[in-house]
Write a protein that holds these residues in place. Structure first.
Motif, PDB file in Angstrom:
ATOM      1  N   ILE A   5      54.402  55.351 -34.721  1.00 12.97           N
ATOM      2  CA  ILE A   5      54.639  55.509 -33.285  1.00 12.97           C
ATOM      3  C   ILE A   5      53.940  54.410 -32.510  1.00 12.97           C
ATOM      4  CG2 ILE A   5      54.268  57.003 -31.288  1.00 12.97           C
ATOM      5  CD1 ILE A   5      54.513  59.367 -33.100  1.00 12.97           C
ATOM      6  N   GLN A   6      54.693  53.762 -31.568  1.00 13.10           N
ATOM      7  CA  GLN A   6      54.024  52.792 -30.707  1.00 13.10           C
ATOM      8  C   GLN A   6      54.510  52.975 -29.267  1.00 13.10           C
ATOM      9  OE1 GLN A   6      55.801  48.896 -31.423  1.00 13.10           O
ATOM     10  NE2 GLN A   6      55.946  49.382 -33.585  1.00 13.10           N
ATOM     11  N   LEU A   7      53.706  52.535 -28.329  1.00 10.09           N
ATOM     12  CA  LEU A   7      54.108  52.595 -26.926  1.00 10.09           C
ATOM     13  C   LEU A   7      55.158  51.528 -26.668  1.00 10.09           C
ATOM     14  CD1 LEU A   7      50.742  53.142 -25.055  1.00 10.09           C
ATOM     15  CD2 LEU A   7      52.655  54.742 -25.268  1.00 10.09           C
ATOM     16  N   LEU A   8      56.189  51.898 -25.906  1.00 12.54           N
ATOM     17  CA  LEU A   8      57.208  50.901 -25.575  1.00 12.54           C
ATOM     18  C   LEU A   8      56.600  49.874 -24.625  1.00 12.54           C
ATOM     19  CD1 LEU A   8      60.398  53.008 -24.832  1.00 12.54           C
ATOM     20  CD2 LEU A   8      59.992  51.509 -26.769  1.00 12.54           C
ATOM     21  N   PRO A   9      56.927  48.600 -24.809  1.00 11.41           N
ATOM     22  CA  PRO A   9      56.464  47.618 -23.829  1.00 11.41           C
ATOM     23  C   PRO A   9      57.038  47.961 -22.450  1.00 11.41           C
ATOM     24  CG  PRO A   9      57.645  46.568 -25.668  1.00 11.41           C
ATOM     25  CD  PRO A   9      57.719  48.035 -25.882  1.00 11.41           C
TER      26      PRO A   9
END
Ligand code: ADP
Ligand code: MG
Length: 611
Positions: A5-9
């Motif tokens: 999981i990563q934060l969307l730019p």
């Protein structure tokens, strides 16, 4: 396993959020104008090119922004309008989400120039797809100008999804109307591709409505006013006789914000009940002033729906206020014992020649000869026509060539249904409840809906007129003047060519008026306004994409208005002609609106019912 999981730019998040806020150029127009209104402007200019696809620019003389605010305004959830959740219940501004500018900047090329009153120079910011590409000082008058170019430049799929310029322009005009009506104290100008569409000076509400919808609107308006504890209501309704086929001019504003609410709409319609014809809609411009804490405008992302705490009270107040106005201004019909309506000349007959009654004698008539029934052929009714619209059944039959082709086709096409030996089946028709035509066929019986059947017959006739032939026109001695709103006139201009193929002749297009010099053979003068009204309404709701669908809508609008209705009595000859004409069409089974035109019942089925 590795974390996934990563934060969307930010720029991706903005693009996604933009999808909610900006569906089309009209959304940009709405957001920018609302910001200008919130900034306390007294003059707002809207400039668009190619229906907003190339450019949407809004120039205001409002309070402007400081350099920092100008930069911040493009951040998501950056707003000067609310600070805490409680503020949501005390809203006095149009915007409050702080999303619009961020969303627009994510999907277009944006340039903002803004200056506050106490600053010498302003600031200019250029943003493309959420990236600031330039910042400068600029010399401009007080206020803000934001131009949005090349909408959806970085989302080709969305760009391709946009409709034709005509359609997109119509959406923009709708949004413009909504804000302009709510703020008659602001001067609005609107330019499309360099030409002025609207110039609305500061005025009162009545004048604003008239400026937008045309000079003749004034006499149609009846004021509504009611002050209660729950709501203060003011505005205008249109007199019942001007009820329209279009749903266009129906406006509710709550605390000066345009809203849609079918429940309240129903309240207004209920007040008009019995005063307007079926399938026509009252026009209204109603402003409700309520305590902001009693409503929730937050339930819909595009903010046109509002939830009231006390909807039932609102309904009752609205209905009775509208009723009251209709009564007070004497627009509800009153019984007039003095006037004998038999003495009135129906409008459509005023300029017609008198037809002297004649007696027709059929010299060949032999009462002892059995009538020739087997052959299907088109016959003209000998009796006087029963009503005006009935003449349209014989459309095209006046022309020799059409006549013979129809006769030929009807023999061929009806073969399967009516291919009977003379003594087996009678072609006698019977009208059931002024609605259906019943007749026999080889296998049993057929029940035809007179309205739908006639629609099918007329539809094919008109479609042929529009696409193949040039429709024949009857010249009017005195041109008819019809009044429409500015937008409707623009639409009529677009449709002019197709309409002229059906036999209409238009001239003298003015801002809110058009002269009709000729009409199709098969419609009467008194029906013209109704047909054109229906047509505009259909075009506004269906929005054609190609010229074929344009012809289709045109033909449908005309057949919808002109087909015989249920409840009309048809004489024997008319019934028979209708049956024959129906089965001579290309698709007799369904109406142009895809509803069945007839049902059959076989003798076996009938037999079964008697078991
Ligand atoms: P919202 O209107 O919901 O606050 P926007 O993204 O539309 O969010 O605007 C962000 C902020 O930018 C506003 O709150 C306002 O302070 C400022 N702003 C936007 N347009 C203008 C304008 N035309 N004049 C002055 N300030 C503006
Ligand atoms: Mg805003």
């Amino acid at each position: 396993m590795a974390d996934i999981i990563q934060l969307l730019p930010d720029h991706v998040a903005n693009q996604i959020a933009a999808g909610e806020v900006v569906q089309r150029p009209a959304s940009v127009v709405k957001e920018l104008i609302e910001n200008a209104v919130d900034a306390g402007s007294t003059s707002i200019k809207l400039i668009i090119k190619d229906a907003g696809k190339t450019l949407v620019q809004v120039v205001d003389n409002g309070k402007g922004m400081s350099e920092t605010d100008a930069r911040l305004s493009f951040e998501r959830h950056a707003t000067s309008k609310i600070k805490a959740a409680e503020d949501l219940f005390q809203l006095h501004t149009k915007g409050f989400r702080g999303e619009a500018l961020a969303s627009i900047a994510a999907i277009a090329h944006v340039e903002m120039n803004t200056r506050q009153a106490d600053e010498e120079v302003g600031v200019q910011i250029k943003i493309e797809g959420s990236t600031v590409v330039g910042q400068d000082v600029t010399v401009i008058p007080q206020g803000t100008s934001i131009s949005v170019k090349n909408l959806f430049f970085n989302i080709p799929a969305r760009r391709n999804f946009l409709k034709s310029d005509t359609v997109e322009l119509r959406h923009i005009i709708d949004e413009f109307h909504r804000v302009a009506l709510a703020h008659p104290d602001i001067h609005f100008e609107f330019y499309n591709n360099g030409s002025e569409l609207f110039n609305l000076p500061v005025s009162n509400l009545r004048q604003r409505i008239v400026h937008i919808f045309g000079g003749k609107t004034n006499e149609k308006l009846v004021p509504v006013e009611e002050e209660t504890e729950v709501v203060n209501l003011k505005g205008f309704i249109c007199k019942p006789e001007f009820a329209k086929k279009t749903r266009g001019e129906q406006f509710f504003f709550v605390n000066n914000r345009f809203i849609k609410n079918s429940y309240l709409h129903h309240a207004v319609c209920a007040a008009f009940e019995g005063l307007i014809k079926e399938q026509t809609h009252p026009s209204y411009f109603l402003f409700l002033e309520v305590d902001p804490s009693g409503i929730d405008i937050n339930i819909h992302p595009t903010k046109t729906e509002v939830k009231f705490d006390d909807e039932h009270a609102m309904y009752a107040i609205l209905r009775s206020a509208v009723k009251h106005s209709l009564g007070q201004f004497n627009v509800a019909p009153v019984l007039d014992f003095e006037r004998d309506s038999n003495l009135d000349t129906p409008y459509g007959y005023k300029s017609k020649n008198v037809n002297f009654p004649t007696v027709e004698v059929d010299a060949d008539f032999n009462p002892f000869e059995k009538e020739n029934k087997g052959k299907v052929s088109v016959s003209y009714p000998k009796q006087e026509r029963l009503n005006n619209s009935w003449e349209s059944l014989y459309v095209g039959l006046e022309k020799k060539s059409d006549f013979s082709s129809i006769e030929f086709e009807s023999e061929e096409v009806t073969g399967s249904l009516f291919n009977e030996k003379e003594d087996e089946v009678s072609t006698a028709t019977y009208q059931l409840h002024k609605k259906y035509i019943v007749t026999t066929i080889k296998s049993g019986m057929v029940i035809i809906s007179q309205h739908r059947a006639h629609q099918r017959v007329l539809y094919e006739q008109y479609l042929k007129n529009i696409t193949v032939d040039k429709g024949v026109s009857q010249q009017l001695l005195f041109p008819l003047k019809l009044n429409f709103s500015h937008t409707e006139i623009e639409l009529l201009k677009e449709l002019k060519d197709s309409l002229e193929n059906t036999g209409f002749i238009f001239s003298n297009f003015k801002d809110d008026e058009v002269a009709v010099n000729g009409i199709p053979l098969n419609i009467s003068e008194s029906e013209v306004a109704m047909v054109v009204d229906q047509l505009l309404s259909d075009f506004q709701s269906e929005i054609p994409e190609s010229s074929f669908s344009q012809a289709d809508i045109l033909a449908k609008a005309m057949c919808k208005t002109l087909a015989v209705k249920s409840g009309e009595i048809l004489n024997a000859a008319s019934q028979e002609a209708l049956v024959n004409n129906l089965f001579a069409t290309k698709d007799p089974t369904v109406s142009p609106f895809n509803k069945p035109t007839y049902i059959t019942m076989s003798v076996e089925e009938i037999d079964k019912k008697f078991l």
